[in-house]
Scaffold this motif. Structure first.
Motif, PDB file in Angstrom:
ATOM      1  N   THR A 168      78.305 -59.798 -30.174  1.00 31.67           N
ATOM      2  CA  THR A 168      77.580 -59.070 -29.037  1.00 31.67           C
ATOM      3  C   THR A 168      75.526 -59.232 -29.688  1.00 31.67           C
ATOM      4  O   THR A 168      75.928 -59.071 -30.919  1.00 31.67           O
ATOM      5  CB  THR A 168      78.026 -57.163 -29.182  1.00 31.67           C
ATOM      6  N   ILE A 180      76.687 -59.489 -23.804  1.00 33.39           N
ATOM      7  CA  ILE A 180      78.425 -60.587 -24.558  1.00 33.39           C
ATOM      8  C   ILE A 180      77.884 -61.449 -24.666  1.00 33.39           C
ATOM      9  O   ILE A 180      77.844 -62.234 -22.980  1.00 33.39           O
ATOM     10  CB  ILE A 180      79.442 -59.543 -24.368  1.00 33.39           C
ATOM     11  N   ASP A 199      72.367 -55.576 -25.866  1.00 37.46           N
ATOM     12  CA  ASP A 199      73.693 -54.631 -24.808  1.00 37.46           C
ATOM     13  C   ASP A 199      74.229 -56.534 -24.029  1.00 37.46           C
ATOM     14  O   ASP A 199      74.247 -56.225 -23.214  1.00 37.46           O
ATOM     15  CB  ASP A 199      72.296 -54.378 -22.906  1.00 37.46           C
TER      16      ASP A 199
END
Length: 80
Positions: A38, A43, A41
């Protein structure tokens, strides 16, 4: 980082499907491990490559009691 324009929904179990075209381009095979990272914001999925626990090398890696160690670090440990 570039956008592929591919959108997938998360299923009831929290899974997403990586399209075959993307798996081919990224050389992701069945049973390959992916690292989940991560960043702010985002992934990020990255193909997992074991690294030496001491120096971070990916060369000549061997598993020792669940940890990866490269041959160079094994030699250094044996010398001490």
């Amino acid at each position: 980082m570039s956008s592929t324009g591919i959108v997938r929904k998360v299923d009831e179990l929290g899974r997403i499907v990586l399209p075959i075209e993307l798996r081919r381009v990224m050389d992701i095979q069945i049973k390959d491990s992916l690292e989940i990272i991560t960043e702010d914001d985002k992934i990020i999925l990255k193909k997992y490559e074991p690294r030496c626990a001491f120096c971070g090398s990916k060369e000549e890696i061997r598993d020792f009691k669940g940890r990866y160690i490269c041959e160079k670090c094994v030699r250094e440990l044996l010398e001490k």
